[in-house]
Write an enzyme that holds these catalytic residues in place. Structure first.
Site, PDB file in Angstrom:
ATOM      1  N   GLU A  49      -8.877  26.266  59.227  1.00 29.29           N
ATOM      2  CA  GLU A  49      -8.061  27.486  59.224  1.00 29.29           C
ATOM      3  C   GLU A  49      -8.826  28.659  58.618  1.00 29.29           C
ATOM      4  O   GLU A  49      -8.709  29.785  59.090  1.00 29.29           O
ATOM      5  CB  GLU A  49      -6.740  27.248  58.478  1.00 29.29           C
ATOM      6  CG  GLU A  49      -5.744  26.411  59.253  1.00 29.29           C
ATOM      7  CD  GLU A  49      -5.334  27.024  60.591  1.00 29.29           C
ATOM      8  OE1 GLU A  49      -5.397  28.249  60.744  1.00 29.29           O
ATOM      9  OE2 GLU A  49      -4.973  26.248  61.497  1.00 29.29           O
ATOM     10  N   TYR A 132      -0.690  33.766  56.303  1.00 29.03           N
ATOM     11  CA  TYR A 132      -0.882  33.017  57.548  1.00 29.03           C
ATOM     12  C   TYR A 132      -1.502  31.646  57.280  1.00 29.03           C
ATOM     13  O   TYR A 132      -0.991  30.602  57.726  1.00 29.03           O
ATOM     14  CB  TYR A 132      -1.758  33.795  58.545  1.00 29.03           C
ATOM     15  CG  TYR A 132      -2.155  32.907  59.699  1.00 29.03           C
ATOM     16  CD1 TYR A 132      -1.262  32.665  60.737  1.00 29.03           C
ATOM     17  CD2 TYR A 132      -3.376  32.233  59.703  1.00 29.03           C
ATOM     18  CE1 TYR A 132      -1.574  31.783  61.755  1.00 29.03           C
ATOM     19  CE2 TYR A 132      -3.700  31.343  60.711  1.00 29.03           C
ATOM     20  CZ  TYR A 132      -2.791  31.134  61.744  1.00 29.03           C
ATOM     21  OH  TYR A 132      -3.103  30.253  62.739  1.00 29.03           O
ATOM     22  N   ASP A 150       0.179  33.709  64.696  1.00 29.11           N
ATOM     23  CA  ASP A 150      -1.107  34.370  64.994  1.00 29.11           C
ATOM     24  C   ASP A 150      -0.932  35.206  66.261  1.00 29.11           C
ATOM     25  O   ASP A 150       0.197  35.383  66.755  1.00 29.11           O
ATOM     26  CB  ASP A 150      -2.231  33.325  65.123  1.00 29.11           C
ATOM     27  CG  ASP A 150      -2.060  32.440  66.361  1.00 29.11           C
ATOM     28  OD1 ASP A 150      -1.024  32.555  67.049  1.00 29.11           O
ATOM     29  OD2 ASP A 150      -2.980  31.654  66.647  1.00 29.11           O
TER      30      ASP A 150
END
Ligand code: SF4
Length: 360
Positions: A49, A132, A150
């Site tokens: 990520e 996020y 996203d």
């Protein structure tokens, strides 16, 4: 004709689609393995990520492989030399991420006994993990019902609900629509399902509505405006900054390189000395007095907020540098340079060879 299916129905349809069409990724535990009880490794989820922030899946694959082979656990990464990690990250861009990656690994290794916290709230307290990334790790690694939004998810939501408000104004509304759809069961798979749908079916230019599992519920498709969504406010034009970049060898063939200051662009990365980067009339700032050659070549690179044009200067000199240090050719790898510096290396090689030959 558009069917009205509730949010539970839509997420169930997407999960069924994901069970068959999930993309294979080296950091992902696919739906069949998950069903068999395999759990994702939070270290691999976190690493992927962070690498994927503002970078594509295709660009990340080889970096992920290199990192996990070299540093298979967060404890290994925490114990790594800073320079080794920065060099391994070179080319992925956004170098503050690499510095935060190391900081985060050390906090997890030293303060959390090598175990990542399992909630988005606790993850957000770690270096380099924003809203996020914390939601993505909590959902994917720990199956927490977090909403992960996203660009792919924004696009799917805007089309599914025919949202015509432009981005970024529409962001909060699209996040709420995504949250409304997030199921209590399998939230990690669901988050990845929406991302995969956006990446492979509901693509930016040509959504493949004919093979989309949501086609019968899609308001954007029904209104004939799917491909136009999400609308976006016009982007501000980026300014251009100018400067000089100095590529120099000594007569032994060593390269003059410097580590850039930790703060600022390319912070902590190895590179060629440069002048300041300014919008008008840059001033030359060579790292040592030498017979600098102007090969009439320019490095062009685009960062998030500006374009950069660096005029190249090359030289061969044995003078003592005012900054930076000579690195033996045997210890120098162009792959350890950030992309803009690698471009300078590629441009400098031929003129530098020529100038060495001239001096022989
Ligand atoms: Fe996207 Fe088309 Fe599917 Fe709607 S039907 S979600 S526009 S691919």
């Amino acid at each position: 004709m558009r069917e009205k299916i509730g949010s539970d129905g839509l997420s169930a349809v997407l999960l069924t689609w994901y069970d068959v069409h999930a993309r294979e990724m080296p950091w992902r535990v696919g739906p069949s393995d998950r069903a068999a009880g395999v759990r994702p490794d939070p270290y691999r989820v976190w690493l992927s990520e962070v690498m994927l922030q503002q970078t594509t899946v295709a660009a990340v694959r080889s970096y992920f492989r290199t990192f996990t082979e070299r540093w298979p656990t967060v404890a290994h990464l925490a114990a790594a030399e800073d320079a080794d990690v920065m060099a391994a990250w070179a080319g992925l861009g956004y170098y503050a991420r690499a510095r935060n990656l190391l900081k985060c690994a050390r906090v997890v290794a030293h303060d959390f006994g090598g175990v990542f916290p399992g909630t988005a709230e606790d993850l957000r307290r770690l270096p380099g993990i924003g809203p996020y990334t914390s939601a993505a790790i909590a959902a994917i690694a720990f199956d927490q019902p977090e909403t992960v939004v996203d660009g792919n998810v924004e696009r799917v939501m805007a089309r599914l609900h025919a949202v015509e408000t432009p981005l970024p104004t529409a962001k909060a509304g699209l996040t709420q629509l995504a949250a409304d759809l997030t199921p209590g069961a399998r939230p990690g798979d669901y988050a990845q399902a929406v991302m995969d749908l956006g990446a492979t079916v509901c693509t930016p230019r040509n959504p493949a509505c004919g093979i989309c599992p949501l086609v019968h519920s899609c308001a954007g498709r029904a209104a004939g405006i799917a491909a136009e969504l999400p609308r976006k406010l016009p982007k501000k034009t980026k300014p251009t900054r100018l400067g000089y970049v100095y590529v120099l060898r000594n007569s032994a063939g060593d390269w003059l390189l410097e580590t850039r200051p930790d703060k600022g662009l390319l912070g902590g990365m190895l590179g060629w000395p440069t002048s300041d980067w300014v919008e008008e009339a840059p001033t030359e700032a060579p790292p040592l007095p030498a017979d600098w050659h102007d090969p009439r070549a320019e490095v062009r690179h685009t960062f998030t907020h500006f374009h950069l044009r660096l005029a190249l200067r090359v030289a061969v000199s044995d003078a003592v540098p005012e900054r930076g240090a000579f690195v033996p050719a045997s210890a120098f790898s162009p792959a350890s340079l950030p992309t803009v510096m690698r471009k300078a290396f590629d441009l400098a090689r031929d003129p530098l060879d020529a100038s060495v030959i001239d001096k022989k």
